[in-house]
Design a protein around this motif. Structure first.
Motif, PDB file in Angstrom:
ATOM      1  N   GLU A   9       0.960  -1.112  -0.326  1.00  0.00           N
ATOM      2  CA  GLU A   9       0.222   0.050  -0.127  1.00  0.00           C
ATOM      3  C   GLU A   9       0.944   1.286   0.413  1.00  0.00           C
ATOM      4  O   GLU A   9       0.615   2.307  -0.671  1.00  0.00           O
ATOM      5  CB  GLU A   9      -1.305   0.645   1.257  1.00  0.00           C
ATOM      6  CG  GLU A   9      -1.938   1.016   1.092  1.00  0.00           C
ATOM      7  CD  GLU A   9      -3.096   1.090  -0.018  1.00  0.00           C
ATOM      8  OE1 GLU A   9      -3.703   1.548  -0.264  1.00  0.00           O
ATOM      9  OE2 GLU A   9      -3.356   0.198  -0.206  1.00  0.00           O
ATOM     10  N   TRP A  25      -5.006   9.319  -3.493  1.00  0.00           N
ATOM     11  CA  TRP A  25      -4.745   8.192  -3.595  1.00  0.00           C
ATOM     12  C   TRP A  25      -6.453   7.760  -3.076  1.00  0.00           C
ATOM     13  O   TRP A  25      -6.423   7.514  -3.867  1.00  0.00           O
ATOM     14  CB  TRP A  25      -3.802   7.712  -2.439  1.00  0.00           C
ATOM     15  CG  TRP A  25      -3.624   6.031  -2.317  1.00  0.00           C
ATOM     16  CD1 TRP A  25      -4.692   5.684  -1.387  1.00  0.00           C
ATOM     17  CD2 TRP A  25      -3.478   5.428  -3.827  1.00  0.00           C
ATOM     18  NE1 TRP A  25      -4.199   4.444  -1.588  1.00  0.00           N
ATOM     19  CE2 TRP A  25      -3.308   3.532  -2.426  1.00  0.00           C
ATOM     20  CE3 TRP A  25      -2.758   4.662  -4.740  1.00  0.00           C
ATOM     21  CZ2 TRP A  25      -3.481   2.610  -3.455  1.00  0.00           C
ATOM     22  CZ3 TRP A  25      -2.394   3.878  -4.643  1.00  0.00           C
ATOM     23  CH2 TRP A  25      -3.168   3.038  -4.618  1.00  0.00           C
ATOM     24  N   GLU A  26      -6.890   8.741  -2.385  1.00  0.00           N
ATOM     25  CA  GLU A  26      -7.446   8.642  -1.210  1.00  0.00           C
ATOM     26  C   GLU A  26      -9.075   8.220  -2.650  1.00  0.00           C
ATOM     27  O   GLU A  26     -10.330   7.746  -2.697  1.00  0.00           O
ATOM     28  CB  GLU A  26      -8.014   9.213  -0.249  1.00  0.00           C
ATOM     29  CG  GLU A  26      -7.587   8.481   1.114  1.00  0.00           C
ATOM     30  CD  GLU A  26      -5.841   8.643   0.596  1.00  0.00           C
ATOM     31  OE1 GLU A  26      -5.245   8.753   1.304  1.00  0.00           O
ATOM     32  OE2 GLU A  26      -5.862   9.861   0.333  1.00  0.00           O
ATOM     33  N   SER A  29      -9.864   5.721  -8.234  1.00  0.00           N
ATOM     34  CA  SER A  29     -10.572   4.903  -8.664  1.00  0.00           C
ATOM     35  C   SER A  29      -9.932   3.885  -8.009  1.00  0.00           C
ATOM     36  O   SER A  29      -8.436   3.460  -8.699  1.00  0.00           O
ATOM     37  CB  SER A  29     -10.595   4.855  -9.954  1.00  0.00           C
ATOM     38  OG  SER A  29      -9.947   4.133 -10.672  1.00  0.00           O
ATOM     39  N   ARG A  30     -10.960   2.843  -7.606  1.00  0.00           N
ATOM     40  CA  ARG A  30     -10.347   1.426  -7.272  1.00  0.00           C
ATOM     41  C   ARG A  30      -9.831   0.921  -8.187  1.00  0.00           C
ATOM     42  O   ARG A  30      -8.601   0.158  -8.294  1.00  0.00           O
ATOM     43  CB  ARG A  30     -11.003   0.424  -7.195  1.00  0.00           C
ATOM     44  CG  ARG A  30     -12.490   1.234  -5.721  1.00  0.00           C
ATOM     45  CD  ARG A  30     -13.468   0.279  -5.792  1.00  0.00           C
ATOM     46  NE  ARG A  30     -13.183  -1.165  -4.889  1.00  0.00           N
ATOM     47  CZ  ARG A  30     -13.668  -2.269  -4.679  1.00  0.00           C
ATOM     48  NH1 ARG A  30     -15.032  -2.328  -4.907  1.00  0.00           N
ATOM     49  NH2 ARG A  30     -13.186  -3.367  -4.528  1.00  0.00           N
ATOM     50  N   GLN A  33      -5.832   2.333  -8.178  1.00  0.00           N
ATOM     51  CA  GLN A  33      -5.148   2.057  -6.897  1.00  0.00           C
ATOM     52  C   GLN A  33      -4.940   1.001  -6.879  1.00  0.00           C
ATOM     53  O   GLN A  33      -3.374   0.521  -6.808  1.00  0.00           O
ATOM     54  CB  GLN A  33      -6.542   1.951  -6.371  1.00  0.00           C
ATOM     55  CG  GLN A  33      -6.489   3.380  -5.522  1.00  0.00           C
ATOM     56  CD  GLN A  33      -7.294   3.210  -4.545  1.00  0.00           C
ATOM     57  OE1 GLN A  33      -7.827   2.535  -3.690  1.00  0.00           O
ATOM     58  NE2 GLN A  33      -7.020   4.298  -4.018  1.00  0.00           N
ATOM     59  N   HIS A  34      -5.988  -0.379  -8.057  1.00  0.00           N
ATOM     60  CA  HIS A  34      -5.264  -1.829  -8.100  1.00  0.00           C
ATOM     61  C   HIS A  34      -4.355  -1.759  -8.756  1.00  0.00           C
ATOM     62  O   HIS A  34      -3.227  -2.873  -8.372  1.00  0.00           O
ATOM     63  CB  HIS A  34      -6.482  -2.312  -8.540  1.00  0.00           C
ATOM     64  CG  HIS A  34      -6.393  -3.789  -9.056  1.00  0.00           C
ATOM     65  ND1 HIS A  34      -6.272  -4.890  -8.244  1.00  0.00           N
ATOM     66  CD2 HIS A  34      -6.140  -5.058 -10.432  1.00  0.00           C
ATOM     67  CE1 HIS A  34      -5.604  -5.959  -9.100  1.00  0.00           C
ATOM     68  NE2 HIS A  34      -6.150  -6.366  -9.997  1.00  0.00           N
ATOM     69  N   ARG A  37      -0.650  -0.690  -6.947  1.00  0.00           N
ATOM     70  CA  ARG A  37      -1.121  -2.195  -6.361  1.00  0.00           C
ATOM     71  C   ARG A  37      -0.006  -3.351  -7.175  1.00  0.00           C
ATOM     72  O   ARG A  37       0.937  -3.780  -6.714  1.00  0.00           O
ATOM     73  CB  ARG A  37      -1.617  -2.387  -5.190  1.00  0.00           C
ATOM     74  CG  ARG A  37      -2.192  -1.656  -4.323  1.00  0.00           C
ATOM     75  CD  ARG A  37      -3.225  -2.017  -3.885  1.00  0.00           C
ATOM     76  NE  ARG A  37      -3.886  -1.282  -2.985  1.00  0.00           N
ATOM     77  CZ  ARG A  37      -5.555  -0.626  -2.852  1.00  0.00           C
ATOM     78  NH1 ARG A  37      -6.385  -1.044  -3.758  1.00  0.00           N
ATOM     79  NH2 ARG A  37      -5.552   0.137  -2.064  1.00  0.00           N
TER      80      ARG A  37
END
Length: 70
Positions: A9, A25-26, A29-30, A33-34, A37
């Motif tokens: 993370e 970051w928050e 979009s998911r 973020q994916h 990661r």
């Protein structure tokens, strides 16, 4: 979240900030973020592979140093 998840993370956030200087970051979009990661996991795998390579080569290098000293 275990240690590795925390590391991933943190690295993902760092990569994200480096790439998207104005991004938060928050609010990313998911999917984004994916993606970051995945980059973080790949970076950790590359570091682990390099670390293993160095440790596997160390005994041979030590023998060469001993032979040169003799």
């Amino acid at each position: 979240m275990d240690q590795t998840d925390q590391e991933i993370e943190q690295i993902a956030r760092a990569f994200f900030v480096a790439r998207h200087e104005d991004g938060v970051w928050e609010t990313a979009s998911r999917l984004l973020q994916h993606e970051f990661r995945l980059y973080a996991r790949q970076a950790l795998r590359m570091l682990e592979k390099k670390h293993e390579q160095v440790w596997n080569e160390a005994p041979a290098m030590m023998r060469a140093d001993v032979l040169e000293a003799a």
